[in-house]
Enzyme design. Sequence first.
Site, short mmCIF file in Angstrom:
data_model
loop_
_atom_site.label_atom_id
_atom_site.label_comp_id
_atom_site.label_asym_id
_atom_site.label_seq_id
_atom_site.Cartn_x
_atom_site.Cartn_y
_atom_site.Cartn_z
N ARG A 164 34.76 46.07 31.10
CA ARG A 164 35.84 47.04 31.21
C ARG A 164 36.30 47.34 32.54
NH1 ARG A 164 33.13 47.55 26.49
NH2 ARG A 164 31.41 47.12 28.25
N THR A 165 35.69 47.75 33.39
CA THR A 165 36.19 48.32 34.59
C THR A 165 36.61 47.27 35.40
OG1 THR A 165 34.28 49.90 34.38
CG2 THR A 165 35.34 49.90 36.66
N LYS A 171 23.06 35.98 51.23
CA LYS A 171 22.68 35.54 52.11
C LYS A 171 22.34 36.95 53.22
CE LYS A 171 26.20 32.46 52.70
NZ LYS A 171 26.99 31.51 53.23
N ARG A 230 31.94 48.03 42.66
CA ARG A 230 30.77 48.58 42.06
C ARG A 230 29.63 48.12 42.70
NH1 ARG A 230 29.80 48.33 35.43
NH2 ARG A 230 31.60 49.94 35.62
N HIS A 233 31.52 57.65 38.41
CA HIS A 233 32.34 56.70 37.73
C HIS A 233 33.66 57.35 37.55
CE1 HIS A 233 33.83 53.04 36.00
NE2 HIS A 233 33.02 52.82 35.37
N1 CP Z 1 32.62 52.03 31.00
C1 CP Z 1 32.23 50.87 31.90
O1 CP Z 1 32.02 51.09 33.17
O2 CP Z 1 32.18 49.52 31.34
P1 CP Z 1 31.56 48.41 32.27
O3 CP Z 1 30.15 48.49 32.49
O4 CP Z 1 31.88 47.18 31.23
O5 CP Z 1 32.88 48.26 33.20
#
Ligand code: CP
Length: 331
Positions: free
Chosen positions: A72-73, A102, A123, A151
Amino acid sequence: MSSVSHAQQRHLSKAKRIGLRNKSITSISLFSRKQIDDLLALAASLEPYRDGVINLLPTKLMATLFFEPSTRTRLSFEAAMNRLGGMVISEATALISSSAAKEESLEDSIRVLSEYANIIVLRHHDAETAERATQAASVPVISGGFGDKEHPTQALLDLYTIYRTLKKIDGSRVTIASPDLTKARTGHSLALALARYQSEITLVSPSAARTPDYVIKSLAGTHFKEVTDPSPPQYASIIQSSDIVYLPGCRVPKGDASRDIFRKLSEQYLISLDMLEKAKKNGKMVYLMHCLPRFPGEMDLTIDRTPHAIYFKQAGYGVPLRMALLLAILC
Ligand code: CP
């Protein structure tokens, strides 16, 4: 500006007024209530373009750098940038296919990406490393989830989902429940975001896996309650008196023995259709949100086919919300 239509100009002016130009986003706590309200309003005005393109950022390029898996993100950020007429470069498996394999430092990777892109969505599994690397960037960095901590853009889309569902956030009763709230970064950010509103927040978890203290401290002075180790009737009663039940997802531990213990514990936090339907019979509609991905032990999957389920719509709201955020930072 002569080639910019009135509609485009309206969105750009709205975005500029939010006051996020060139800002990095590493925590939901960086936003004022007004900034969140304005972002949600901008997301609502951009929602019609979810299925089209509005050329608001045609010269801007976004890099996504993901050290953990994501559906999603990453993809909703990329969809959002494409819908804004911008460009995207993407590293979805940074641990294995970038020079991190590396042993390049995250700081160096971020410095290099700053030379290629106008904005970076990152991320990373280690919150401290990710926060340190953000300081090395010469372009804005948006957290796409830093470790177990936060998040922030998920919290924004969660607020947008609550707003679109209930037509309000103030006065909403939101329960965040999980067999492990220690590591629930989406739950932490949502609780911190709701603290900006007159919401009733209830956090439910085992006493051994409570919400971290820094989140609890930030909730002081809000309508907030923490319930640990609830009995089954107490749990059902909390769920049935909520407007929104939010499941922040769990990381199922590795190893057969730990996995079995966790699954047993999870049974106590399962949301059944029966619980939600009983509330409905008593005149109370309870909506179920989940940041996804989910695992089968978290909820009765038949809920998917009922109006209680808003988790797939919630994922969809990530696109207009992230369009609004990208525009506010890059306008
Ligand atoms: N909600 C969310 O962060 O989903 P993903 O881990 O798929 O990005």
